[in-house]
Design an enzyme around this catalytic site. Structure first.
Site, PDB file in Angstrom:
ATOM      1  N   GLN A  42      -7.250 -28.741 -13.458  1.00  0.00           N
ATOM      2  CA  GLN A  42      -7.937 -29.543 -12.443  1.00  0.00           C
ATOM      3  C   GLN A  42      -9.395 -29.139 -12.252  1.00  0.00           C
ATOM      4  O   GLN A  42     -10.077 -29.685 -11.385  1.00  0.00           O
ATOM      5  CB  GLN A  42      -7.161 -29.533 -11.114  1.00  0.00           C
ATOM      6  CG  GLN A  42      -7.178 -28.216 -10.361  1.00  0.00           C
ATOM      7  CD  GLN A  42      -6.202 -28.247  -9.187  1.00  0.00           C
ATOM      8  OE1 GLN A  42      -4.977 -28.205  -9.362  1.00  0.00           O
ATOM      9  NE2 GLN A  42      -6.715 -28.333  -7.971  1.00  0.00           N
ATOM     10  N   GLY A  93      -2.207 -30.543   2.653  1.00  0.00           N
ATOM     11  CA  GLY A  93      -3.113 -30.566   3.792  1.00  0.00           C
ATOM     12  C   GLY A  93      -3.928 -31.851   3.866  1.00  0.00           C
ATOM     13  O   GLY A  93      -4.346 -32.396   2.832  1.00  0.00           O
ATOM     14  N   GLU A 143      -6.284 -20.081   7.133  1.00  0.00           N
ATOM     15  CA  GLU A 143      -5.414 -20.628   8.190  1.00  0.00           C
ATOM     16  C   GLU A 143      -4.786 -21.969   7.804  1.00  0.00           C
ATOM     17  O   GLU A 143      -3.711 -22.308   8.279  1.00  0.00           O
ATOM     18  CB  GLU A 143      -6.202 -20.787   9.500  1.00  0.00           C
ATOM     19  CG  GLU A 143      -6.605 -19.467  10.141  1.00  0.00           C
ATOM     20  CD  GLU A 143      -5.395 -18.614  10.518  1.00  0.00           C
ATOM     21  OE1 GLU A 143      -4.371 -19.191  10.934  1.00  0.00           O
ATOM     22  OE2 GLU A 143      -5.476 -17.377  10.377  1.00  0.00           O
ATOM     23  N   GLY A 186      -3.704 -20.209  -3.812  1.00  0.00           N
ATOM     24  CA  GLY A 186      -3.855 -18.852  -3.282  1.00  0.00           C
ATOM     25  C   GLY A 186      -5.130 -18.658  -2.487  1.00  0.00           C
ATOM     26  O   GLY A 186      -5.787 -19.614  -2.085  1.00  0.00           O
ATOM     27  N   ARG A 227     -13.330 -22.312  -0.590  1.00  0.00           N
ATOM     28  CA  ARG A 227     -14.697 -22.363  -1.128  1.00  0.00           C
ATOM     29  C   ARG A 227     -15.757 -22.045  -0.081  1.00  0.00           C
ATOM     30  O   ARG A 227     -16.933 -21.872  -0.445  1.00  0.00           O
ATOM     31  CB  ARG A 227     -14.964 -23.727  -1.763  1.00  0.00           C
ATOM     32  CG  ARG A 227     -14.170 -23.962  -3.051  1.00  0.00           C
ATOM     33  CD  ARG A 227     -14.595 -25.203  -3.801  1.00  0.00           C
ATOM     34  NE  ARG A 227     -14.050 -25.246  -5.137  1.00  0.00           N
ATOM     35  CZ  ARG A 227     -12.983 -25.977  -5.516  1.00  0.00           C
ATOM     36  NH1 ARG A 227     -12.350 -26.726  -4.638  1.00  0.00           N
ATOM     37  NH2 ARG A 227     -12.555 -25.948  -6.764  1.00  0.00           N
ATOM     38  N   HIS A 232      -3.654 -22.921   4.778  1.00  0.00           N
ATOM     39  CA  HIS A 232      -2.423 -22.642   4.022  1.00  0.00           C
ATOM     40  C   HIS A 232      -1.324 -22.126   4.947  1.00  0.00           C
ATOM     41  O   HIS A 232      -0.164 -22.526   4.853  1.00  0.00           O
ATOM     42  CB  HIS A 232      -2.661 -21.554   2.965  1.00  0.00           C
ATOM     43  CG  HIS A 232      -3.693 -21.895   1.941  1.00  0.00           C
ATOM     44  ND1 HIS A 232      -4.918 -21.276   1.886  1.00  0.00           N
ATOM     45  CD2 HIS A 232      -3.672 -22.787   0.923  1.00  0.00           C
ATOM     46  CE1 HIS A 232      -5.608 -21.765   0.873  1.00  0.00           C
ATOM     47  NE2 HIS A 232      -4.877 -22.679   0.274  1.00  0.00           N
ATOM     48  N   ASP A 249      -7.556 -32.357   2.081  1.00  0.00           N
ATOM     49  CA  ASP A 249      -7.653 -33.015   0.773  1.00  0.00           C
ATOM     50  C   ASP A 249      -6.970 -34.373   0.872  1.00  0.00           C
ATOM     51  O   ASP A 249      -5.905 -34.605   0.281  1.00  0.00           O
ATOM     52  CB  ASP A 249      -7.004 -32.150  -0.310  1.00  0.00           C
ATOM     53  CG  ASP A 249      -7.679 -30.792  -0.409  1.00  0.00           C
ATOM     54  OD1 ASP A 249      -8.911 -30.747  -0.468  1.00  0.00           O
ATOM     55  OD2 ASP A 249      -6.968 -29.770  -0.404  1.00  0.00           O
TER      56      ASP A 249
HETATM   57  O1  PAF Z   1      -4.679 -28.311  -3.025  1.00  0.00           O
HETATM   58  C1  PAF Z   1      -4.573 -27.430  -3.894  1.00  0.00           C
HETATM   59  O2  PAF Z   1      -4.728 -26.228  -3.635  1.00  0.00           O
HETATM   60  C2  PAF Z   1      -4.262 -27.815  -5.326  1.00  0.00           C
HETATM   61  O3  PAF Z   1      -4.918 -28.986  -5.674  1.00  0.00           O
HETATM   62  C3  PAF Z   1      -2.765 -27.917  -5.616  1.00  0.00           C
HETATM   63  C4  PAF Z   1      -2.111 -29.028  -4.812  1.00  0.00           C
HETATM   64  C5  PAF Z   1      -2.094 -26.587  -5.309  1.00  0.00           C
HETATM   65  C6  PAF Z   1      -2.538 -28.228  -7.103  1.00  0.00           C
HETATM   66  O4  PAF Z   1      -3.050 -27.234  -7.919  1.00  0.00           O
END
Ligand code: PAF
Length: 283
Positions: free
Chosen positions: A61, A147, A35, A31, A187, A37, A150
């Site tokens: 995580q 993306g 841009e 969430g 972030r 996402h 990452d």
């Molecule tokens: O990239 C992210 O936002 C998170 O690591 C994901 C893939 C949604 C898993 O929680």
């Protein structure tokens, strides 16, 4: 756009759609859309009939000292943006829905989760692969979208999909950047104005490194040193790693070749930023 919070409800919805032979796309997110996402949602819209976006700030995580509590959240804004970009379903589960107690089973991709970001974030990728495996089982997408920002996460998820025979294609969308080159990230809002202005050094280092490779230098040590020095020239930058690696096994390379990328993690104050660039694309 439909917001669904319960696993049983979305499973039923998906099974109806699958009966109608709809191609399902999943964009997993935490969430607070930017841009990056939205471009993944746009790509999903082009490739699939039904676009499902999951919004779940996944506690497994985050390490205890990390930013789970202060991670930015804004479901009202996310819903509006998701709708504008043609999302069909938002899956927005509670923590208790995804992790009912007791919960003892995790998915771990060995090796790849221990390098780069995994060296300092020791349980991070275990949390990512676990939640993504759960989302894959719940939503059963034909295609899932991640993306390139990452990069390590995308490599690990592709590995998990192969190793565990998920019948899912993975599409990796390009990194979306601010005007000055800083990669979009939820972030980035943590950065002070001074940190924010210095953070553009990361993209300068990436592009300068790529230019040197394009000029003919294939020496990974020289190129990573160059990138390191550029970033280090920003007074607020605290480098965690600058590495040149292969995009299938995430091992460092000595000689830059097709499929090699430069990956960087750097702190500005308390904020840890990551970024990467392909030095030579795979043919
Ligand atoms: O990239 C992210 O936002 C998170 O690591 C994901 C893939 C949604 C898993 O929680």
């Amino acid at each position: 756009v439909k917001i669904i919070k319960k696993i049983e409800v979305i499973k039923e919805e998906i099974s109806l759609l699958k009966n109608q032979k709809e191609v399902i796309g999943l964009v997993p997110t935490m969430g607070y859309f930017h841009e990056g996402h939205l471009s993944l949602i746009d790509i999903a819209r082009k490739h699939t009939d039904i676009v499902v976006v999951s919004i779940f700030v996944n506690p497994t995580q985050f390490a205890p000292e990390e930013d789970f509590d202060r991670y930015p959240r804004d479901i009202v804004r996310d819903e509006k943006l998701a709708k504008e970009h043609g999302t069909d379903i938002i899956f927005y589960p509670e923590i208790s829905e995804m992790y009912p107690q007791p919960f003892y089973t995790y998915v771990t991709t060995e090796k790849l989760s221990k390098v780069l970001c995994g060296r300092t974030r020791k349980t991070h990728f275990r949390g990512v692969t676990t939640v993504v495996a759960k989302l894959f089982n719940i939503v059963q997408p034909d295609i899932a979208f991640f993306g390139q920002k990452d990069a390590q996460q995308s490599v690990i998820i592709k590995r998990m999909v192969k190793d565990l025979n998920f019948p899912i294609d993975v599409i990796v969308g390009p990194t979306i950047r601010e005007k000055d080159g800083l990669a979009r990230s939820s972030r980035n809002i943590y950065l002070s104005p001074e940190e924010r202005s210095q953070a553009s050094i990361i993209y300068k280092a990436l592009t300068k490194a790529k230019k040197e490779v394009e000029k003919g230098n294939r020496n990974a040590e020289e190129i990573s040193k160059l990138a390191y020095q550029i970033i280090n020239s920003a007074p607020l930058a605290q480098i965690e790693y600058v590495e040149i690696i292969d995009d299938t096994n995430l091992k460092p390379v000595k000689i830059i070749k097709a499929g090699t990328f430069l990956a960087i993690a750097v702190f500005f104050g308390k904020t840890r930023l990551i970024d990467n660039i392909y030095l030579m694309k795979k043919k």
